[in-house]
Design a protein around this motif. Structure first.
Motif, short mmCIF file in Angstrom:
data_model
loop_
_atom_site.label_atom_id
_atom_site.label_comp_id
_atom_site.label_asym_id
_atom_site.label_seq_id
_atom_site.Cartn_x
_atom_site.Cartn_y
_atom_site.Cartn_z
N UNK A 10 40.97 35.85 42.17
CA UNK A 10 42.17 36.60 42.52
C UNK A 10 41.94 38.10 42.37
N UNK A 11 43.02 38.89 42.35
CA UNK A 11 42.87 40.34 42.25
C UNK A 11 42.03 40.79 41.06
N UNK A 12 42.27 40.23 39.88
CA UNK A 12 41.50 40.65 38.71
C UNK A 12 40.02 40.35 38.90
N UNK A 13 39.70 39.20 39.47
CA UNK A 13 38.31 38.84 39.68
C UNK A 13 37.60 39.76 40.65
N UNK A 14 38.25 40.02 41.79
CA UNK A 14 37.57 40.84 42.80
C UNK A 14 37.57 42.33 42.45
N UNK A 15 38.58 42.82 41.74
CA UNK A 15 38.48 44.20 41.27
C UNK A 15 37.34 44.35 40.26
N UNK A 16 37.13 43.32 39.46
CA UNK A 16 36.01 43.35 38.50
C UNK A 16 34.67 43.33 39.24
N UNK A 17 34.58 42.51 40.28
CA UNK A 17 33.35 42.48 41.08
C UNK A 17 33.11 43.82 41.77
N UNK A 343 39.98 39.47 31.70
CA UNK A 343 40.54 40.58 32.45
C UNK A 343 41.81 40.11 33.16
N UNK A 344 42.70 41.04 33.50
CA UNK A 344 43.92 40.69 34.22
C UNK A 344 44.89 39.94 33.35
N UNK A 345 45.64 39.02 33.95
CA UNK A 345 46.64 38.26 33.20
C UNK A 345 45.99 37.39 32.13
N UNK A 346 44.76 36.97 32.34
CA UNK A 346 44.06 36.19 31.32
C UNK A 346 43.86 37.01 30.05
N UNK A 353 51.49 44.97 37.96
CA UNK A 353 51.44 44.65 39.38
C UNK A 353 50.02 44.25 39.77
N UNK A 354 49.83 43.91 41.04
CA UNK A 354 48.48 43.60 41.52
C UNK A 354 47.55 44.77 41.27
N UNK A 355 48.03 45.98 41.53
CA UNK A 355 47.20 47.17 41.35
C UNK A 355 46.80 47.42 39.91
N UNK A 356 47.59 46.92 38.94
CA UNK A 356 47.25 47.10 37.54
C UNK A 356 45.90 46.48 37.21
N UNK A 357 45.51 45.48 37.98
CA UNK A 357 44.25 44.78 37.70
C UNK A 357 43.02 45.62 38.04
N UNK A 358 43.19 46.65 38.87
CA UNK A 358 42.02 47.45 39.22
C UNK A 358 41.48 48.24 38.02
N UNK A 359 42.30 49.06 37.35
CA UNK A 359 41.76 49.75 36.17
C UNK A 359 41.34 48.77 35.08
N UNK A 360 42.00 47.64 35.01
CA UNK A 360 41.63 46.62 34.03
C UNK A 360 40.20 46.12 34.32
N UNK A 361 39.91 45.83 35.59
CA UNK A 361 38.58 45.36 35.97
C UNK A 361 37.51 46.41 35.74
N UNK A 362 37.83 47.65 36.09
CA UNK A 362 36.85 48.72 35.90
C UNK A 362 36.61 48.96 34.42
#
Length: 434
Positions: A10-17, A343-346, A353-362
């Motif tokens: 999901x978003x958290x996974x792909x922002x991390x990738x 990362x993300x909700x985990x 929001x979905x966008x919150x996962x980007x700084x989380x992944x980075x």
């Protein structure tokens, strides 16, 4: 070479990738696992089907997925097909980006009655998630009650209220569209334990209720605080409350469906007949600061359908520390154990929001870069491929996914972007087409 396994596409996974590519470039190999044969997580099965502009973020993830350094490995359940310990032995670091796919339980009497659903299940049903395709809610009754005052509650209310024509351009699945078209619902009550100043609804989503063809939002002016108090709210919240005031001030409407906001109200029990829900007992609350306190005054609302939108929980994985109270993996800033991250909700629980996962992944990739030294003895993707071959695991690749997607697009009804496969076996079969 940094070998990284990300569990969840999901978003958290792909922002991390994406962050891993920016950190290491060609010096990384990233495998993104998902238990479903299709990627994108809640973008596919959580975001409302009539919010296609939000779903379009998947194109950004596609760019990452198509890079030479990243692989999508679908149809693999971590904890069943392969264990966390085995991934840790194969990769330099493992990141759990599994989201929060389970409903937070509605812990009141009657919650097990028929036609009572959590939002993960109900949203999954109309979004075509394989786990919930057979849910078959009964929408023939006249009264629906939605518990919760966030955007998910708004999504459910809007989907229940829309006409078939209003779903044009959406990717709502055929079985849900057919069931919604024959519904008899005439009143949708949204229950919130606190007041208008405490809602978690954003202005854009709230404004959509005022544009529905056959439904009207209904607000009791007496529930609204003095307008002067709105000045203390943040700008987004102030806009949301301003919309509530507009709804309360609007003149009567001939629209046949009412979406009624019931503030300062907590469900205390569900009532049923013949094993099926027929009503909700609701206690009136008062606010003590920001806390809702029951007054003991209880009334009964009719309810033929109840959807609980009170939050989500991550799914535990054997061998991984879990915070049962928070519904997420136990972690310290994303670190669960040496070389194991989330990362993300985990990591955070279902917030942002979905966008919150980007700084989380980075952020988690920066931490991995600082804490993990690549080990040349870790075989990475090649090691997993060997293990999968030994066990006969039927992997779905991103190329397979694009064939599945092409088949869904080809099957779409007129005006719709796709008709999703709702059974895993149909997804698997479709990868052989095109």
């Amino acid at each position: 070479m940094m070998h990284l396994a990300i569990v969840g596409s999901g978003p958290a996974g792909y922002y991390t990738a994406e962050a891993a590519l920016k950190q290491w470039g060609a010096g990384a190999r990233v495998d993104v696992f998902d238990r479903l044969p299709v990627p994108y997580g809640l973008i596919r099965t959580g975001v409302a089907p009539d919010h296609q502009s939000i779903k379009a973020v998947a194109r950004r993830y596609e760019a990452t997925a198509l890079s030479d350094e990243v692989r999508f490995i679908g149809n693999v359940t971590v904890g069943k097909d392969v264990s966390i310990d085995e991934l840790m032995a194969l990769y330099d670091a493992v990141v759990l980006a599994t989201g929060a796919p389970q409903d937070r339980p509605l812990d009141i009497e009657g919650a097990q009655l028929a036609n009572v659903f959590g939002s993960a299940a109900f949203v999954g049903w109309y979004n075509g998630h394989p786990d919930f395709a057979a849910l078959a809610p009964d929408l023939s009754g006249t009264h629906a009650v939605i518990i919760g005052m966030g955007n998910v509650a708004l999504d459910v209310a809007r989907i229940l209220a829309k006409t078939e024509a209003e779903f044009a351009g959406s990717d709502i699945v055929a079985h849900a569209l057919a069931a919604l078209g024959g519904k008899g619902i005439r009143r949708i009550t949204i229950l919130g334990r606190r007041g208008p100043h405490q809602i978690m609804m954003t202005p854009k989503e709230l404004a959509e209720l005022g544009k529905l063809e056959r439904a009207r939002p209904e607000i009791q002016a007496a529930d609204l605080p003095d307008a002067e108090a709105d000045a203390a709210l943040d700008p987004g919240q102030r806009k949301s409350v301003a919309l509530l005031r507009e709804f309360a001030a609007a003149s009567g409407s001939e629209k046949p469906i009412a979406i009624a906001f019931d503030f300062f109200a907590s469900p205390v029990r569900l009532i049923g007949e013949g094993g099926r829900v027929t009503g909700v007992d609701v206690e009136r609350n008062a606010l003590d600061g920001e806390t809702a306190v029951g007054t003991g005054e209880v009334r009964r609302l009719p309810a033929n359908l109840v959807v609980s939108c009170i939050g989500y929980r991550s799914s535990p994985i054997d061998g991984v520390a879990f915070d049962a109270r928070g519904g997420r993996f136990a972690n310290d800033g994303g670190l669960i154990a040496p070389r194991l991250y989330c990362v993300g909700w985990a990591r955070r629980g279902p917030s942002g929001t979905i966008g919150t996962n980007r700084p989380d992944g980075f952020g988690v990739i920066e931490r991995i870069a600082a804490e993990v030294v690549p080990d040349a003895a870790k075989p990475g993707p090649a090691g997993f491929d060997a293990l999968a071959g030994e066990r006969g695991i039927d992997i779905v690749t991103f190329r397979d996914w694009r064939r599945i997607e092409a088949a869904e697009v080809a099957a779409a009804r007129q005006g719709a972007p796709r008709e999703k496969f709702v059974a895993i076996e149909d997804m698997i079969a479709a990868r052989g087409t095109g």
